[in-house]
Write an enzyme that holds these catalytic residues in place. Structure first.
Site, PDB file in Angstrom:
ATOM      1  CE  LYS A 343      47.748  60.257  42.765  1.00  0.00           C
ATOM      2  NZ  LYS A 343      46.741  59.672  41.868  1.00  0.00           N
ATOM      3  N   GLY A 344      51.761  65.788  41.620  1.00  0.00           N
ATOM      4  CA  GLY A 344      52.446  66.505  40.536  1.00  0.00           C
ATOM      5  C   GLY A 344      53.932  66.714  40.755  1.00  0.00           C
ATOM      6  CD  GLU A 396      52.635  73.145  45.302  1.00  0.00           C
ATOM      7  OE1 GLU A 396      52.674  72.219  44.460  1.00  0.00           O
ATOM      8  OE2 GLU A 396      51.571  73.612  45.725  1.00  0.00           O
ATOM      9  CG  ASP A 397      52.901  70.521  40.884  1.00  0.00           C
ATOM     10  OD1 ASP A 397      52.614  71.422  41.714  1.00  0.00           O
ATOM     11  OD2 ASP A 397      52.058  69.696  40.484  1.00  0.00           O
ATOM     12  CG  ASP A 400      47.066  78.415  38.557  1.00  0.00           C
ATOM     13  OD1 ASP A 400      47.243  79.511  38.021  1.00  0.00           O
ATOM     14  OD2 ASP A 400      46.151  77.648  38.233  1.00  0.00           O
ATOM     15  CG  PHE A 449      45.995  73.117  31.955  1.00  0.00           C
ATOM     16  CD1 PHE A 449      45.603  73.463  33.237  1.00  0.00           C
ATOM     17  CD2 PHE A 449      46.228  71.783  31.661  1.00  0.00           C
ATOM     18  CE1 PHE A 449      45.449  72.495  34.225  1.00  0.00           C
ATOM     19  CE2 PHE A 449      46.064  70.808  32.638  1.00  0.00           C
ATOM     20  CZ  PHE A 449      45.682  71.165  33.923  1.00  0.00           C
ATOM     21  NE  ARG A 462      49.607  62.379  38.054  1.00  0.00           N
ATOM     22  CZ  ARG A 462      49.178  63.475  38.669  1.00  0.00           C
ATOM     23  NH1 ARG A 462      49.948  64.538  38.714  1.00  0.00           N
ATOM     24  NH2 ARG A 462      47.993  63.510  39.231  1.00  0.00           N
TER      25      ARG A 462
HETATM   26  P1  5GP Z   1      46.899  77.011  42.959  1.00  0.00           P
HETATM   27  O1  5GP Z   1      46.326  76.637  44.274  1.00  0.00           O
HETATM   28  O2  5GP Z   1      48.210  77.750  43.049  1.00  0.00           O
HETATM   29  O3  5GP Z   1      45.912  77.727  42.077  1.00  0.00           O
HETATM   30  O4  5GP Z   1      47.109  75.679  42.138  1.00  0.00           O
HETATM   31  C1  5GP Z   1      48.099  74.796  42.390  1.00  0.00           C
HETATM   32  C2  5GP Z   1      47.755  73.451  41.832  1.00  0.00           C
HETATM   33  O5  5GP Z   1      46.900  73.529  40.689  1.00  0.00           O
HETATM   34  C3  5GP Z   1      49.023  72.794  41.372  1.00  0.00           C
HETATM   35  O6  5GP Z   1      49.649  72.086  42.415  1.00  0.00           O
HETATM   36  C4  5GP Z   1      48.538  71.904  40.241  1.00  0.00           C
HETATM   37  O7  5GP Z   1      48.175  70.671  40.714  1.00  0.00           O
HETATM   38  C5  5GP Z   1      47.315  72.614  39.688  1.00  0.00           C
HETATM   39  N1  5GP Z   1      47.646  73.391  38.478  1.00  0.00           N
HETATM   40  C6  5GP Z   1      47.664  74.720  38.332  1.00  0.00           C
HETATM   41  N2  5GP Z   1      48.011  75.074  37.084  1.00  0.00           N
HETATM   42  C7  5GP Z   1      48.234  73.925  36.425  1.00  0.00           C
HETATM   43  C8  5GP Z   1      48.641  73.622  35.089  1.00  0.00           C
HETATM   44  O8  5GP Z   1      48.902  74.481  34.224  1.00  0.00           O
HETATM   45  N3  5GP Z   1      48.763  72.309  34.768  1.00  0.00           N
HETATM   46  C9  5GP Z   1      48.513  71.317  35.668  1.00  0.00           C
HETATM   47  N4  5GP Z   1      48.656  70.062  35.231  1.00  0.00           N
HETATM   48  N5  5GP Z   1      48.125  71.557  36.927  1.00  0.00           N
HETATM   49  C10 5GP Z   1      47.999  72.853  37.302  1.00  0.00           C
END
Ligand code: 5GP
Length: 482
Positions: A343-344, A396-397, A400, A449, A462
């Site tokens: 949903k991000g 993508e939001d 990470d 974060f 959100r």
């Molecule tokens: P990845 O698979 O790249 O590690 O993580 C991606 C997902 O992790 C993002 O779509 C998001 O939902 C969550 N995420 C990663 N870092 C953050 C952050 O700093 N804040 C929030 N709210 N979500 C994060």
């Protein structure tokens, strides 16, 4: 002949001594301005600092200039002596006639005839300016200019030291709040700040503006309201100017007699200067105003749990417009399918698509994480339509570790789209485990974060109109993913 070699030498001695003293920025700069003006036999001197986006100049030290001249408003850096931005000296023989002077009528009233300005440079980039003013028309010699360039070099060191002090002070306070050892991080806006406020509520206000990353200037302009016999009998100096919003703000308490008096002055100001946007605000009025501009949640001075704002609403919108321009240019003449991961991404997707000048369709996927540390990804909602043979932009939001992106890209590629690219608002590159190709990136974010603007912590935050760093104590090391 303005200054002799001997007087310039002893002035430089005084200036370097002041620069190396333990006084605050303003006191040091005032002292440097005084020694410089005296050595050059000038009537006034002013030391100015450029804001971080190089839009305007703020006075940080003066000598021999009246309050009215100093508070004639923030100087637009591009209009006011643009050569300074290019690192060149500027000489103005007649300040009342030269179109580069932004307020010639004030120069006339002050009896200023000639101005010499030289840039304050840091690694070749202008960070400020030092100006000399004379009442008589003056031709400056090479020795005069060389002396002023040397003073400008000393000012560069003074500025750098002051910024470092501000940085250390802010970092120290932040680390005290977090209970963590100090870890130096860049300030959102590196503008040299006044050291003293007239009232503690103004300091609180400035902190609030800093929290929301809103640039401000303290008392930059005085507006004459009444004249008697050609002299100014009454002036009004609003407390703050917010350049991004182009608003002057006068703070007020709830004391009725003060409000009545300030209202009278404001009415006069609006009649005399209709182009000036000025507001009389109580703190709660101000928060309401911020909410209108998309800065903070209504009625809350600070968002519970948010340590500081990383990207305010205006900055996010500016960046999205740029991204949309690049995407529209790259896909010109094509149709595009935007695929968002719920949903991000909702806020980012909604704003981005409105700025795309292309025919676009939307599709969404949802995923969940399982496994001991939630490191395995599973699709809980797949695409509604086919993407085979279509140009697909995955939106993508935040990226990470890159694991989610990698998984989704594999899934989407299996449908044989004509092309597949990635656009992410945030790139937390420092934590990358799987190298994921990113075609469009909004901001490279620090390893913290973040929440807001669609991003959550345990389903909350959100709805914040900005992106902020969550207080580290709240996450206690866990990283929530949704
Ligand atoms: P990845 O698979 O790249 O590690 O993580 C991606 C997902 O992790 C993002 O779509 C998001 O939902 C969550 N995420 C990663 N870092 C953050 C952050 O700093 N804040 C929030 N709210 N979500 C994060």
């Amino acid at each position: 002949m303005a200054g002799s070699r001997g007087s310039y030498y002893s002035a430089l001695k005084r200036i370097t001594k002041a620069a190396n003293s333990a006084f605050g920025l303003r006191k040091i700069c005032n002292s440097v301005a005084k020694s410089t003006a005296k050595a050059m036999q000038a009537n006034g001197c002013r030391i100015l600092s450029l804001n971080s986006r190089k839009e305007y100049l703020i006075t940080v030290g003066t000598y021999g200039l009246s309050d009215l001249y100093l508070k004639k408003g923030p100087l637009d850096a591009r209009k006011s002596l643009p050569d300074i931005l290019e690192g060149r000296a500027v000489f103005i023989a007649d300040a009342t006639e030269d179109e580069r002077v932004q307020h010639p009528q004030v120069a006339l009233a002050q009896g200023i005839a000639s101005i010499l300005g030289v840039p304050i440079l840091e690694r070749g980039q202008a960070i400020g300016e030092i100006r000399i003013y004379t009442r008589e028309h003056r031709q400056f010699s090479e020795a005069d200019k060389n002396f002023l360039f040397s003073v400008a070099d000393v000012c560069a060191v003074i500025f750098e030291r002051a910024e470092l002090h501000q940085l250390l002070a802010q970092d120290y306070k932040a680390s005290e709040r977090r209970g963590k050892p100090s870890q130096l991080s860049p300030l959102p806006t590196t503008t040299l700040r006044p050291t003293r406020f007239a009232h503690p509520s103004e300091e609180d206000f400035a902190k609030l503006l800093d929290f929301y990353c809103i640039e401000w200037l303290y008392e930059p302009r005085s507006f004459p309201l009444r004249w008697e016999g050609g002299k100014i009998a009454e002036m009004f100096t609003p407390d703050f100017y917010l350049p991004e919003l182009d608003i002057y703000v006068e703070l007020t308490t709830l004391k009725q007699n003060l409000i009545t008096e300030k209202n009278r002055k404001l009415r006069q100001l609006r009649e005399l200067y209709p182009e000036v946007n000025v507001r009389l605000l109580t703190k709660s009025d101000f928060l309401r105003l911020l909410a209108k501009y998309g800065y903070g949640p209504l009625g809350e001075a600070k968002v519970e749990g948010v340590d500081r704002v990383l990207y305010n609403h205006a900055r996010i919108q500016r960046r999205i417009r740029t991204l949309a321009r690049h995407i529209s240019r790259d896909y010109a003449g094509e149709r595009l399918v935007l695929v968002g991961i719920l949903k991000g991404v909702i806020c980012f997707m909604a704003d981005l698509m409105q700025h795309l000048s292309l025919p676009v369709t939307l599709d969404f996927m949802a995923i969940s994480y399982y496994g001991v540390d939630g490191q395995v990804v599973k699709i809980t909602k797949d695409l509604d339509g086919s993407i085979t043979g279509q140009h697909v932009l995955m939106v993508e939001d935040i990226v990470d570790t890159g694991m989610t992106l990698n998984y989704i890209l594999d899934h989407l590629s299996a449908h044989n789209p004509a092309s597949l690219r990635v656009c992410t608002l945030l790139d937390k590159r420092a934590r990358r485990l799987i190298d994921a190709p990113l075609d469009y990136v909004g901001f490279e974010t620090p390893d913290e974060f973040v929440v807001g603007y669609g991003l959550d912590y345990r389903g909350e935050y959100r709805n914040l109109p900005f992106i902020g760093i969550l207080h580290p104590g709240l996450t206690k090391g866990e990283q929530l993913q949704e």
